[in-house]
Motif scaffolding. Structure first.
Motif, PDB file in Angstrom:
ATOM      1  N   GLU A  40       0.851  -1.197   0.000  1.00  0.00           N
ATOM      2  CA  GLU A  40       0.000   0.000   0.000  1.00  0.00           C
ATOM      3  C   GLU A  40       0.886   1.245   0.000  1.00  0.00           C
ATOM      4  O   GLU A  40       2.088   1.170   0.234  1.00  0.00           O
ATOM      5  N   ALA A  41       0.269   2.405  -0.205  1.00  0.00           N
ATOM      6  CA  ALA A  41       1.018   3.659  -0.172  1.00  0.00           C
ATOM      7  C   ALA A  41       1.321   4.105   1.253  1.00  0.00           C
ATOM      8  O   ALA A  41       2.272   4.834   1.490  1.00  0.00           O
ATOM      9  N   THR A  42       0.493   3.669   2.222  1.00  0.00           N
ATOM     10  CA  THR A  42       0.648   4.124   3.601  1.00  0.00           C
ATOM     11  C   THR A  42       0.490   2.965   4.581  1.00  0.00           C
ATOM     12  O   THR A  42      -0.215   1.993   4.319  1.00  0.00           O
ATOM     13  N   THR A  43       1.136   3.131   5.732  1.00  0.00           N
ATOM     14  CA  THR A  43       0.999   2.191   6.845  1.00  0.00           C
ATOM     15  C   THR A  43      -0.177   2.587   7.721  1.00  0.00           C
ATOM     16  O   THR A  43      -0.931   1.750   8.183  1.00  0.00           O
ATOM     17  N   ILE A  44      -0.321   3.883   7.966  1.00  0.00           N
ATOM     18  CA  ILE A  44      -1.445   4.418   8.739  1.00  0.00           C
ATOM     19  C   ILE A  44      -1.707   5.846   8.278  1.00  0.00           C
ATOM     20  O   ILE A  44      -0.781   6.566   7.913  1.00  0.00           O
ATOM     21  N   ILE A  45      -2.967   6.194   8.269  1.00  0.00           N
ATOM     22  CA  ILE A  45      -3.382   7.578   8.018  1.00  0.00           C
ATOM     23  C   ILE A  45      -4.319   7.980   9.148  1.00  0.00           C
ATOM     24  O   ILE A  45      -5.205   7.216   9.526  1.00  0.00           O
ATOM     25  N   LEU A  46      -4.091   9.168   9.695  1.00  0.00           N
ATOM     26  CA  LEU A  46      -4.994   9.742  10.693  1.00  0.00           C
ATOM     27  C   LEU A  46      -5.673  10.951  10.061  1.00  0.00           C
ATOM     28  O   LEU A  46      -5.006  11.884   9.609  1.00  0.00           O
ATOM     29  N   ARG A  47      -7.003  10.894  10.027  1.00  0.00           N
ATOM     30  CA  ARG A  47      -7.792  11.981   9.451  1.00  0.00           C
ATOM     31  C   ARG A  47      -8.657  12.609  10.529  1.00  0.00           C
ATOM     32  O   ARG A  47      -9.101  11.932  11.450  1.00  0.00           O
ATOM     33  N   ILE A  48      -8.940  13.886  10.366  1.00  0.00           N
ATOM     34  CA  ILE A  48      -9.841  14.556  11.296  1.00  0.00           C
ATOM     35  C   ILE A  48     -11.181  14.784  10.602  1.00  0.00           C
ATOM     36  O   ILE A  48     -11.226  15.220   9.450  1.00  0.00           O
ATOM     37  N   TYR A  49     -12.231  14.381  11.286  1.00  0.00           N
ATOM     38  CA  TYR A  49     -13.606  14.561  10.822  1.00  0.00           C
ATOM     39  C   TYR A  49     -14.389  15.202  11.956  1.00  0.00           C
ATOM     40  O   TYR A  49     -14.556  14.592  13.010  1.00  0.00           O
ATOM     41  N   ASN A  50     -14.830  16.431  11.760  1.00  0.00           N
ATOM     42  CA  ASN A  50     -15.663  17.121  12.754  1.00  0.00           C
ATOM     43  C   ASN A  50     -15.060  17.066  14.154  1.00  0.00           C
ATOM     44  O   ASN A  50     -15.763  16.843  15.139  1.00  0.00           O
ATOM     45  N   GLY A  51     -13.751  17.241  14.240  1.00  0.00           N
ATOM     46  CA  GLY A  51     -13.063  17.286  15.528  1.00  0.00           C
ATOM     47  C   GLY A  51     -12.605  15.945  16.059  1.00  0.00           C
ATOM     48  O   GLY A  51     -11.951  15.881  17.091  1.00  0.00           O
ATOM     49  N   ASP A  52     -12.950  14.866  15.370  1.00  0.00           N
ATOM     50  CA  ASP A  52     -12.552  13.522  15.798  1.00  0.00           C
ATOM     51  C   ASP A  52     -11.471  12.979  14.870  1.00  0.00           C
ATOM     52  O   ASP A  52     -11.576  13.119  13.647  1.00  0.00           O
ATOM     53  N   ILE A  53     -10.469  12.340  15.447  1.00  0.00           N
ATOM     54  CA  ILE A  53      -9.434  11.705  14.640  1.00  0.00           C
ATOM     55  C   ILE A  53      -9.851  10.266  14.386  1.00  0.00           C
ATOM     56  O   ILE A  53     -10.276   9.553  15.298  1.00  0.00           O
ATOM     57  N   ARG A  54      -9.725   9.849  13.121  1.00  0.00           N
ATOM     58  CA  ARG A  54     -10.097   8.499  12.709  1.00  0.00           C
ATOM     59  C   ARG A  54      -8.910   7.804  12.018  1.00  0.00           C
ATOM     60  O   ARG A  54      -8.066   8.462  11.422  1.00  0.00           O
ATOM     61  N   TYR A  55      -8.910   6.495  12.116  1.00  0.00           N
ATOM     62  CA  TYR A  55      -7.985   5.651  11.370  1.00  0.00           C
ATOM     63  C   TYR A  55      -8.536   5.572   9.955  1.00  0.00           C
ATOM     64  O   TYR A  55      -9.610   5.011   9.744  1.00  0.00           O
ATOM     65  N   TYR A  56      -7.816   6.198   9.012  1.00  0.00           N
ATOM     66  CA  TYR A  56      -8.337   6.423   7.671  1.00  0.00           C
ATOM     67  C   TYR A  56      -9.711   7.093   7.827  1.00  0.00           C
ATOM     68  O   TYR A  56      -9.798   8.116   8.492  1.00  0.00           O
ATOM     69  N   SER A  57     -10.780   6.550   7.268  1.00  0.00           N
ATOM     70  CA  SER A  57     -12.097   7.159   7.475  1.00  0.00           C
ATOM     71  C   SER A  57     -12.975   6.259   8.340  1.00  0.00           C
ATOM     72  O   SER A  57     -14.185   6.445   8.407  1.00  0.00           O
ATOM     73  N   GLY A  58     -12.345   5.309   9.051  1.00  0.00           N
ATOM     74  CA  GLY A  58     -13.089   4.322   9.821  1.00  0.00           C
ATOM     75  C   GLY A  58     -13.068   4.537  11.313  1.00  0.00           C
ATOM     76  O   GLY A  58     -13.680   5.483  11.824  1.00  0.00           O
ATOM     77  N   ASP A  59     -12.363   3.671  12.020  1.00  0.00           N
ATOM     78  CA  ASP A  59     -12.376   3.645  13.483  1.00  0.00           C
ATOM     79  C   ASP A  59     -12.031   4.996  14.105  1.00  0.00           C
ATOM     80  O   ASP A  59     -11.082   5.671  13.669  1.00  0.00           O
ATOM     81  N   VAL A  60     -12.780   5.377  15.142  1.00  0.00           N
ATOM     82  CA  VAL A  60     -12.501   6.608  15.889  1.00  0.00           C
ATOM     83  C   VAL A  60     -11.308   6.364  16.810  1.00  0.00           C
ATOM     84  O   VAL A  60     -11.278   5.406  17.573  1.00  0.00           O
ATOM     85  N   VAL A  61     -10.314   7.239  16.726  1.00  0.00           N
ATOM     86  CA  VAL A  61      -9.115   7.167  17.562  1.00  0.00           C
ATOM     87  C   VAL A  61      -9.254   8.095  18.772  1.00  0.00           C
ATOM     88  O   VAL A  61      -8.931   7.716  19.887  1.00  0.00           O
ATOM     89  N   ALA A  62      -9.719   9.307  18.546  1.00  0.00           N
ATOM     90  CA  ALA A  62      -9.877  10.296  19.627  1.00  0.00           C
ATOM     91  C   ALA A  62     -10.947  11.295  19.205  1.00  0.00           C
ATOM     92  O   ALA A  62     -11.171  11.518  18.011  1.00  0.00           O
TER      93      ALA A  62
END
Length: 133
Positions: A40-62
């Motif tokens: 893959e191109a990445t091992t992990i991506i952290l994205r922010i959605y409406n103030g929440d950090i997610r693993y890619y666009s899935g699991d909520v991290v914080a």
């Protein structure tokens, strides 16, 4: 220069530490990642959605991270095949990596995601450190 400080790695245990800030209104964007993986191109991506950090666009991290500085630590145990995410010193997420790549490196900033990206995209970073065990 690839990663933060030009540090690429392919083995060992590596850690990114940085203080991040994402203002309200920035949503659907990548703010941190480990670039590179076996297939893959990445091992992990952290994205922010409406103030929440997610693993890619899935699991909520914080949650609830808009408009405040937070400390992010990403620990990648290449031999063990795991990535662990800490927010403000608390373990929030752990996952298997995506296979051993030959040019892994940490990235932070702001990058457009595939869909639902806000018009305004911003993140700020300070006090970035890279550790190797």
């Amino acid at each position: 220069m690839h990663g933060v400080g030009g540090l690429d790695y392919s083995s060992g245990i590596w850690q990114f530490e940085g203080f991040g800030f994402a203002p309200n209104g920035t949503s659907g964007v990548t703010i941190s990642q480990i670039h590179g993986a076996a297939e893959e191109a990445t091992t992990i991506i952290l994205r922010i959605y409406n103030g929440d950090i997610r693993y890619y666009s899935g699991d909520v991290v914080a949650t609830g991270l808009y408009d405040k500085w937070f400390r992010l630590n990403l620990i990648h145990d290449v031999g063990g095949g795991t990535v662990t995410v800490y927010i403000n010193g608390v373990e929030k997420y752990s996952t298997k990596d995506r296979g051993q790549g030959s040019d892994l490196y940490f990235k932070c900033g702001v990058y457009a995601a595939p869909k639902d990206t806000s018009y305004h995209m911003e993140s700020r970073w300070r006090d970035i450190k890279i550790y190797k065990k």
